[in-house]
Design a protein around this motif. Structure first.
Motif, PDB file in Angstrom:
ATOM      1  N   ALA A  20      -9.344  43.322   8.953  1.00  0.00           N
ATOM      2  CA  ALA A  20     -10.640  43.404   8.746  1.00  0.00           C
ATOM      3  C   ALA A  20     -11.553  42.925   7.968  1.00  0.00           C
ATOM      4  O   ALA A  20     -10.009  42.488   6.870  1.00  0.00           O
ATOM      5  N   TRP A  21     -12.483  42.716   7.626  1.00  0.00           N
ATOM      6  CA  TRP A  21     -12.930  42.163   6.941  1.00  0.00           C
ATOM      7  C   TRP A  21     -14.960  42.267   6.280  1.00  0.00           C
ATOM      8  O   TRP A  21     -14.893  42.643   7.386  1.00  0.00           O
ATOM      9  N   HIS A  22     -15.046  41.951   4.349  1.00  0.00           N
ATOM     10  CA  HIS A  22     -16.212  42.519   4.493  1.00  0.00           C
ATOM     11  C   HIS A  22     -17.334  41.364   4.181  1.00  0.00           C
ATOM     12  O   HIS A  22     -16.428  40.345   2.791  1.00  0.00           O
ATOM     13  N   ASP A  23     -17.500  40.629   4.980  1.00  0.00           N
ATOM     14  CA  ASP A  23     -18.848  39.418   4.356  1.00  0.00           C
ATOM     15  C   ASP A  23     -20.274  40.294   2.711  1.00  0.00           C
ATOM     16  O   ASP A  23     -20.831  40.233   4.562  1.00  0.00           O
ATOM     17  N   LYS A  43     -14.986  44.323  16.406  1.00  0.00           N
ATOM     18  CA  LYS A  43     -16.058  45.415  16.509  1.00  0.00           C
ATOM     19  C   LYS A  43     -16.479  45.194  15.007  1.00  0.00           C
ATOM     20  O   LYS A  43     -15.926  45.010  14.215  1.00  0.00           O
ATOM     21  N   SER A  44     -18.112  45.153  14.765  1.00  0.00           N
ATOM     22  CA  SER A  44     -18.493  44.972  13.397  1.00  0.00           C
ATOM     23  C   SER A  44     -19.546  45.984  13.264  1.00  0.00           C
ATOM     24  O   SER A  44     -20.642  46.244  14.012  1.00  0.00           O
ATOM     25  N   THR A  45     -19.789  46.569  12.277  1.00  0.00           N
ATOM     26  CA  THR A  45     -20.796  47.158  11.879  1.00  0.00           C
ATOM     27  C   THR A  45     -21.661  46.485  10.936  1.00  0.00           C
ATOM     28  O   THR A  45     -21.516  45.605   9.268  1.00  0.00           O
ATOM     29  N   ASP A  46     -22.881  46.386  10.761  1.00  0.00           N
ATOM     30  CA  ASP A  46     -24.131  45.896   9.654  1.00  0.00           C
ATOM     31  C   ASP A  46     -24.525  46.207   8.726  1.00  0.00           C
ATOM     32  O   ASP A  46     -24.415  47.921   9.050  1.00  0.00           O
ATOM     33  N   ASP A  47     -25.110  45.914   7.773  1.00  0.00           N
ATOM     34  CA  ASP A  47     -25.527  46.898   6.948  1.00  0.00           C
ATOM     35  C   ASP A  47     -24.696  47.325   5.837  1.00  0.00           C
ATOM     36  O   ASP A  47     -24.892  48.754   5.232  1.00  0.00           O
ATOM     37  N   VAL A  48     -23.590  47.230   5.484  1.00  0.00           N
ATOM     38  CA  VAL A  48     -22.240  47.798   4.920  1.00  0.00           C
ATOM     39  C   VAL A  48     -22.391  47.220   3.504  1.00  0.00           C
ATOM     40  O   VAL A  48     -22.383  45.176   3.117  1.00  0.00           O
ATOM     41  N   GLU A  54     -15.676  48.594   0.331  1.00  0.00           N
ATOM     42  CA  GLU A  54     -14.422  47.602  -0.494  1.00  0.00           C
ATOM     43  C   GLU A  54     -14.016  49.259   0.313  1.00  0.00           C
ATOM     44  O   GLU A  54     -12.952  49.500   0.551  1.00  0.00           O
ATOM     45  N   ALA A  55     -14.336  50.391   0.469  1.00  0.00           N
ATOM     46  CA  ALA A  55     -14.251  51.675   0.485  1.00  0.00           C
ATOM     47  C   ALA A  55     -13.648  51.350   1.802  1.00  0.00           C
ATOM     48  O   ALA A  55     -12.390  52.424   2.442  1.00  0.00           O
ATOM     49  N   LEU A  56     -14.418  50.893   2.675  1.00  0.00           N
ATOM     50  CA  LEU A  56     -13.902  50.525   4.477  1.00  0.00           C
ATOM     51  C   LEU A  56     -12.407  50.018   4.404  1.00  0.00           C
ATOM     52  O   LEU A  56     -11.890  50.434   5.537  1.00  0.00           O
TER      53      LEU A  56
END
Length: 185
Positions: A20-23, A43-48, A54-56
């Motif tokens: 997993a990564w957060h961009d 699977k991606s989630t936008d507007d994070v 960091e919580a995810l």
């Protein structure tokens, strides 16, 4: 960009991965998973935002731990090196283009299959050398051959060698052009 990758071995010996990564720049959180050596599912989630990202990542790491996944330390990874013979000692502009093309293609190919990462590359002594760290060396060699055959026009000049984690400098030649029987950095 924050990034996590975990592995687990199933009872039949198959190695699976989750990452997993957060961009932060794209405000996107991505979870990617699959069997090592095969194209993964994402699977991606936008507007994070950063705090949510960091919580995810924390929740992802906790879930992976519960499911039996763990990080593989760099000290346990195999070194897989791809090397192209060049026509000049220091390389030409075309060789530098080949380097950029091969490194980019290989980084993506290995990552999307959970096989490993590209550590860097070098031009010199009549060779283009690309360094990787991989979890499954035999699958990585096959992946390097497939990827570089598709991404470059110099496949006939490609040699691939592997060094295990117990002897990281003891490379064994796994693929080479006809007539090549040795490997050196």
């Amino acid at each position: 960009m924050s990034f996590l990758r975990f592995y687990r071995r199933r009872g039949d010996g198959t190695l699976e991965f989750r990452e997993a990564w957060h961009d932060a720049e794209a405000a996107q959180f991505v979870v990617n998973h699959g069997t090592v050596g095969h194209v993964s599912t994402s699977k991606s989630t936008d507007d994070v935002d950063a705090a949510a990202g960091e919580a995810l990542l924390g929740a992802f790491a906790a879930q992976c731990g519960e499911d039996g996944y763990a990080e593989i330390p760099e000290s346990e990874l195999h070194r897989v090196v791809a090397q192209f013979s060049l026509k000049t000692q220091d390389g030409t502009e075309r060789d530098r283009f080949l380097e950029r093309q091969a490194v980019g293609a290989l980084a993506a190919y290995l990552a999307w299959r959970g096989l490993g990462t590209v550590d860097g590359s070098s031009l010199g002594s009549g060779k283009l050398t690309i360094f990787t760290r991989c979890v499954e060396p035999n699958k990585a060699v096959a992946a390097v051959k497939t990827c570089l055959r598709e991404a470059t026009s110099d496949f006939t000049k490609l040699s691939i060698a592997v060094a295990g984690p117990d002897e990281p400098e003891a490379f064994k030649l796994k693929h080479a052009p006809a007539g090549v029987r040795s490997f050196s950095l």
